[in-house]
Design an enzyme around this catalytic site. Structure first.
Site, PDB file in Angstrom:
ATOM      1  N   HIS A 152       0.913  -1.014  -0.403  1.00  0.00           N
ATOM      2  CA  HIS A 152      -0.212   0.187  -0.038  1.00  0.00           C
ATOM      3  C   HIS A 152       1.019   1.085   0.125  1.00  0.00           C
ATOM      4  CE1 HIS A 152      -3.509  -2.074   0.631  1.00  0.00           C
ATOM      5  NE2 HIS A 152      -3.357  -2.811   1.728  1.00  0.00           N
ATOM      6  N   VAL A 153       2.040   1.441   0.885  1.00  0.00           N
ATOM      7  CA  VAL A 153       2.871   2.091   0.532  1.00  0.00           C
ATOM      8  C   VAL A 153       3.579   2.841  -0.760  1.00  0.00           C
ATOM      9  CG1 VAL A 153       4.466   0.993   1.650  1.00  0.00           C
ATOM     10  CG2 VAL A 153       4.370   3.343   2.445  1.00  0.00           C
TER      11      VAL A 153
END
Length: 1295
Positions: A904-905
């Site tokens: 996600h990051v």
């Protein structure tokens, strides 16, 4: 009168008989091998015990010589003779004398009848037992040739298979014969010898003398034996996980059964003779209740008082103690007409000890056993009087804290390690005999042995404790320290000066320092010799790097350097109650005698003070084995009381080959001995602690061997380094409780070792992945130690006034003593070599953006995700999990960590045009950290990432508005609590549900989609405002006001309140109808509890709207958090074999013709969530789907697996907005908790079966290409593989 009769020709042995008069006869059976003799003396026709008054005879001496080792119960008579009582065995009295020095030619003796004051002598004076000379070829005729050749082959093999000259071959043959004779002499039959050779997998080697192979050293070794490490598996037991008390007392069980075991904050058990006192401290309605229980007979009176300011106070007791701030309670007992105390002191219950020590970090409480640490501090003044006092106190405290499990053992470990490191006083104004210290140590280590047997999950901590203390010993073990120094002084004419001062110190208070003093004295003497081989052997055991001084002549600098390198200074020597202020001076003509006697005396000292010394540990165990244990001929005989012949042979080899230049065979035997010993460590033998100390010594010796070869690493071939890694992995597996992760790593390591192909890119990628997993395992262990041990070190160190630097580095230094640090050094050396072969470079660029910014350093990205940086900032972060939000103002994140490219990051970094990269070169990371506060520019080249200090006008300090304006339109409740897939629309559900429904019916049948229903937008808001939840709605409104005012901590309160919601009847009814209509499993049909599980999962999805990361992300994007609405997509869970995420446009290069895929075992949460390690990653060209290019192999430790179940996915109106990556901010929850399974890649088909791998990769890439074609744009796709079939669970436009 004496008669002599030879015994069978297979051993060098004789029998002597002596007539003593009065019908009494003495028979002596003498057995001799090349290095020692064993004499068993029996009294015949004797009905009373006698004493043997004796000494040894050497050809070069004209007086009795006293050996350094003698039978139990022996006393030294006036420093000139030994007196040993006969022990009764059955109907006869006997003594066994072992002389471990071949210089002895005979034993002379007379007999004493102490009861009748009578001596038995020969008419010529003393009786004499001649010890026969050993003939190496005495048994040659009876040993079959094939046996000799097999043994010779083994000897050649353990030398590393060198290229032998004819003379060297003959020497091996002679050694073989000599060792076989020794085995026969010790009573082994030829069948037993043949069986032991067979168990070593040695085939008959015809014509051994013609067989030749090249030799090798440790770093040149290209072959390492591989073991079935699965047999070493040691999992933590489910019944006694961390924090679970272990009750060993029926009285405790009775008290807790009667009064309840809830809210018990402390348990202590005291032994009072054969009875027990149990103390429980409970919290009841915010009050402390002390419960005392005893099983004494008759009436018992409690005599007690309170302490307010110090633990030693005894104050008047006010009956009303409520609201009083008390430090503790003191008491003694009166029973049976006497006072009962705690080893002479008052019993004490610390009340302040139960208070929480404090907090550290976000919600992580510091865990310590505070009552124990407070009592240690209270009793340190008594403990510092002598080591005897310290070990007696340690025994008592250990008994009482056993029920505290891990934290109690950590408290004991820290205290004793502070002692071992000389941070605490060893002796203060108190004289104590060595045997009293030894007995106290023995009692303590006996308790450690019992705890080791009882508390299997705590064995690692117990090993650490045992490594800090010597084994001690009862009987004459400690007394020998006093006796043998007298013999040493007399034999070598060194009765004055330093030796006399040391003698006085030894008599007053022997300590581990004496081992170092003895070593220093020995090395001083060795420095005057030109005997390189002897010095190498000594240095091996002492681990002293003093070879530069081999040709010096009694160089006193060697003495001081040896002392100083081990922490002994002139000041410390002078500080003893019996100070040592002189320097040693020895006569030159006494060198050989001093070397022999000091070496023997060193063994005595180590037997008491150095439990994990290799030489001492082996000697102790072999002695017990020879005297008290049977043999098993199987290769792995580990029944109680038995040990394998292979273990004994390994130990004998280790003894004989310490100091060999080629240490590979030596290391192999160290490891083999540990493997053979392992079964005994799980037994209940009374010799368990000796086996533990032996295992500690073997572990340390193997680690030391590897570290001594570090100087060769730069010129070592890859396979040599890999062999060293194998040794250290195996060493760790054998030392670790709960070693499943290490076992799987070792199996995978064996796999890549067997696949070795120099300069092969794919092999290097696979090997690098295994190394990455090793690093993760080592990092996890280090973090666990820091979390569990360092708080205790800091608390206790502060109260004991330990040096600040020793406290700060306590856990780090403890970690360095283990094999993990040695393995980490090898990994750091091998990793860049593999990266070079795999053409990986120093960087993996995850989000390729060129930026400028000011360098800031953080430990964890998650710790600063809510921070606002007011100027363009490039963060250097040690840890990145993959789930964080990148803080406002950050333009770049560089890390040595390994987040997945599709985490996600990573996706948010690419979406927000933030530079994000992993660096695998620690030198580069350190250089970047050195630029903290400076402005740098980052540019991208084909070779990787380039950075340089940036010099420009001050305008660069201004933060540009790089977050585009994003708007959200709040969704309204449609009036439906549940909808089927056919009803999905943008007004009802988010992009997840709509995208998956859009492709339904547009894909070929082999691409499968899960069944789905949803709770649409507005259901949460409608449910929380219903009558059954209106009070909760008011609480949420209050907390939201506080959050909007800046109190972000209240987000947790909102989440907790949502989890209290009750389900409106209409919601449950409509959802049941829609799920059954869509052929989805309805949990309420199984039980109400199953529905409650589903409802709890739904609430967790709703609550995730208020997680900190999501809230900060909305604020950063200037979104109104109240406008964000949450639908819940409900799907059947596919019990995946593998899960994948693919981007149909390569996110690393931007190439639209390449599909980039990452794949993990089990569910996909380990891929997109905060699970360490890398996924399998590959790139597929859309025009050649059959030819995937693997660019990374998996190093994930954990796989998530779940049975048939449901998953509730967050589906907000903030998904996939242009300029805002809302996906992944919110939670998806399975109804049944997924099982975390440690992964074994060594047998994973996706890695080992190339045909299967190619088939799966092709199907996944083809599915991605088809879906991209349906949408007409690049897609971000998530799916799973089950039984070779492909399921797509969601897709969205690739950002």
């Amino acid at each position: 009168m004496s008669s002599l009769k030879p015994v069978g020709s297979r051993r060098t042995a004789v029998v002597h008989r002596f007539d003593l008069g009065e019908g009494i006869q003495l028979q002596a059976n003498v057995n001799r091998d090349s290095n020692s003799s064993i004499t068993t003396i029996e009294l015949l026709n004797c009905s009373r015990p006698l004493i043997l008054h004796w000494g040894g005879i050497c050809s070069e001496k004209n007086h009795w010589v006293l050996p350094n080792h003698y039978p139990p119960g022996t006393k030294i008579y006036k420093g000139e003779a030994l007196q040993t009582p006969f022990a009764k065995k059955g109907a006869t009295y006997s003594i066994t004398i072992e002389l471990h020095d071949p210089k002895f030619d005979a034993i002379e003796y007379v007999l004493k009848d102490e009861k009748h004051h009578k001596w038995f002598k020969s008419s010529q004076g003393n009786f004499r037992i001649n010890i026969p000379k050993f003939e190496a070829r005495a048994s040659h005729a009876m040993i079959p040739k094939d046996i000799i050749e097999q043994k010779a082959y083994l000897i050649w093999e353990r030398k590393g298979r060198p290229t032998n000259s004819p003379q060297e071959k003959e020497e091996d043959y002679e050694t073989s014969l000599r060792e076989l004779n020794d085995q026969l002499l010790r009573g082994m039959s030829m069948d037993e010898i043949r069986s032991s050779l067979k168990n070593q997998n040695v085939q008959t080697v015809s014509g051994f003398k013609e067989l030749q192979m090249p030799g090798n050293t440790i770093t040149a070794a290209v072959y390492h034996k591989q073991y079935d490490v699965s047999q070493w598996l040691a999992k933590q037991s489910l019944g006694h996980m961390k924090g679970t008390p272990l009750y060993g007392s029926s009285l405790v069980n009775l008290v807790e059964k009667t009064l309840g075991a809830d809210n018990v904050k402390m348990r202590q058990i005291y032994n009072i003779g054969n009875n027990e006192l149990v103390v429980l401290l409970k919290n009841v309605s915010s009050e402390s209740h002390i419960i005392l229980a005893v099983n004494l007979k008759g009436d018992t009176v409690l005599h007690w008082g309170i302490s307010r300011t110090s633990a030693g106070e005894w104050l008047y007791v006010d009956i009303n103690l409520r609201g009083r701030h008390l430090l503790g309670v003191q008491f003694v007992l009166w029973s049976g007409g006497s006072w009962l105390k705690n080893n002479g002191s008052n019993f004490y219950i610390g009340l302040k000890s139960l208070e929480q020590a404090g907090e550290k970090g976000e919600g992580n409480k510091i865990e310590i056993c505070k009552w124990l640490l407070d009592e240690i501090v209270q009793r340190e003044k008594d403990a510092e009087r002598s080591l005897m006092h310290r070990f007696n106190i340690a025994t008592e405290l250990m008994e009482r804290c056993r029920h505290e499990r891990e934290l109690g053992l950590i408290g004991m470990l820290v205290w004793l390690r502070f002692m071992a490191c000389r941070q605490l006083c060893w002796n203060k104004n108190y004289n104590v005999k060595p045997r009293e210290i030894s007995a106290a140590q023995d009692k303590f280590t006996d308790l450690l042995q019992r705890t080791y047997q009882d508390q299997k999950d705590d064995r690692e901590n117990l090993r650490l404790i045992m490594a800090t203390v010597g084994r001690g010993g009862q009987g004459d073990v400690g007394q020998r320290i006093r006796d043998e120094i007298l013999i040493l002084q007399r034999n070598n004419d060194c009765k004055g000066g330093m030796m006399e001062e040391w003698h006085q110190k030894l008599h007053n208070n022997s300590s581990p320092d004496d081992v170092i003093i003895c070593q220093a004295s020995l090395l001083l003497i060795f420095s005057s010799l030109n005997s390189f081989i002897d010095l190498v052997t000594v240095l091996y055991y002492f681990d002293q790097a003093l070879l530069d001084y081999v040709n010096s002549n009694f160089d006193i600098n060697i003495y001081w350097r040896t002392l100083n390198s081990n922490g002994l200074t002139k000041a410390i020597l002078a500080s003893y109650d019996r100070p040592i202020v002189s320097e040693p001076h020895f006569r030159a003509d006494k060198k050989q005698g001093l070397i022999h006697d000091l070496s023997e005396y060193l063994k005595t000292l180590k037997a008491v003070h150095s439990g994990d010394d290799l030489e001492s540990a082996i000697a102790t165990c072999l002695a017990h084995m020879n005297e008290n244990y049977g043999f098993m001929n199987t290769g792995n005989g580990h029944s109680d009381g038995y040990f394998s012949l292979k273990l004994k042979e390994s130990l004998n080899f280790i003894q004989a080959h310490a100091g060999d230049k080629n240490i590979v065979p030596f290391m192999e035997k160290l490891l083999e001995a540990r493997i053979e010993l392992r079964g005994l460590l799980f037994g209940t033998t009374r010799m368990l602690k000796d086996f533990i100390y032996l295992d500690l010594a073997l572990e340390l010796a193997l680690k030391t061997c590897i570290e001594k070869s570090f100087s060769e690493l730069k010129k070592a071939p890859i396979q040599g380094i890999m062999s060293m890694v194998s040794f250290m992995l195996e060493n760790l597996c054998l030392s670790t409780v709960n070693n499943e992760e290490l076992i799987f790593i070792t199996k995978d390591w064996y796999r890549v070792c067997n696949l070795f192909q120099p300069n092969d890119q794919q092999w290097a990628l696979q090997t690098k992945a295994v190394l990455d997993r090793m690093q993760l395992a080592l990092a996890d262990k280090a973090q666990y130690y820091l979390k569990m041990i360092q708080p205790t070190a800091e608390y206790l160190g502060k109260l004991l006034r330990v040096e600040t630097c020793a406290v700060a580095s306590f856990t780090e230094e403890l970690i360095r003593t283990g094999s993990g640090t040695t393995l980490a050094i090898l990994i750091n050396h091998l990793s860049p070599i593999l990266r070079n072969i795999a053409n990986l470079g120093s960087w993996q660029i995850i989000s390729p953006v060129e930026v400028c910014g000011f360098v800031e350093c953080v430990n964890k990205l998650i710790e600063v995700q809510s921070k606002v940086f007011n100027r363009p900032t490039i963060l250097i972060s040690n840890w990145v999990t993959g789930e964080e939000e990148i803080p406002y103002g950050v333009v770049g994140v560089l890390t040595p960590d390994m987040p997945d490219v599709l985490s996600h990051v990573a996706i948010r970094a690419r979406n927000n045009k933030i530079c994000f990269a992993s660096c695998f070169d620690q030198d580069i990371i350190q250089d970047l950290k050195s630029k903290k506060g400076k402005e740098i520019s980052i540019t991208l080249k084909t070779s990787g990432l380039i950075y340089s200090e940036f010099k420009s006008s001050s305008s660069s300090n201004k933060l540009s508005s790089f977050c585009p304006r994003v708007t959200l339109r709040k969704k309204n409740f449609s009036g439906k609590f549940a909808i089927s897939a056919e009803e999905f629309s943008c007004e009802m559900v988010g992009a997840k549900a709509n995208n998956i429904e859009y492709i339904r019916g547009k894909l070929p049948s082999w691409i499968k989609l899960p069944r789905s229903v949803a709770l649409p937008f507005g259901v949460f808001e409608t449910s929380i405002s219903s009558d059954i939840n209106k009070d909760l709605a008011k609480k949420i409104s209050l907390f939201k006001g506080l959050v909007n005012g800046g109190d972000i901590a209240k987000l947790q309160m909102i989440r907790n309140t949502i989890l209290e919601m009750k389900a409106p009847f209409q919601l449950m009814n409509e959802l049941k109808h829609k799920m059954k209509k869509s052929f989805l499993y309805w949990p309420g049909d199984e039980s109400e509890e199953r529905w409650n599980q589903a409802w709890q999962a739904i609430k967790k999805v709703w609550a995730s709207k208020w997680n900190e990361r999501a809230y900060l992300s909305c604020r950063k994007a200037k979104l109104d958090h109240d406008d964000l609405c949450m639908a819940v997509l409900i799907q059947e869970v596919i019990s995946a074999d593998y899960a994948f995420v693919l981007h149909t446009r390569n996110p690393l290069s931007g190439n639209p013709h390449e599909i980039y895929t990452e794949m993990v075992k089990g569910l996909g949460e380990t891929l997109v969530g905060a699970f360490p390690g890398r996924a399998m990653s590959f790139v597929t060209n859309k025009s050649a789907l059959n030819s995937a290019s693997i660019i990374g192999y998996p190093s994930k430790q954990i796989g998530l697996f779940v049975k048939k179940s449901l998953i509730f996915r967050s589906d907000s109106n903030g998904e996939d907005l242009h300029g805002y990556a809302g996906a992944g901010l919110y939670d998806s929850v399975t109804m049944d908790e997924a099982e975390k399974v440690l992964l074994d890649y060594s047998s994973d088909r996706l890695i080992s079966d190339k045909r299967f791998q190619q088939s799966i990769f092709k199907k996944v890439a083809e599915a991605g290409k088809i879906i991209e074609g349906v949408y007409g744009s690049a897609q971000d796709i998530e799916g799973v593989v089950k039984d070779g079939e492909i399921y797509i669970v969601q897709t969205r436009p690739q950002i």
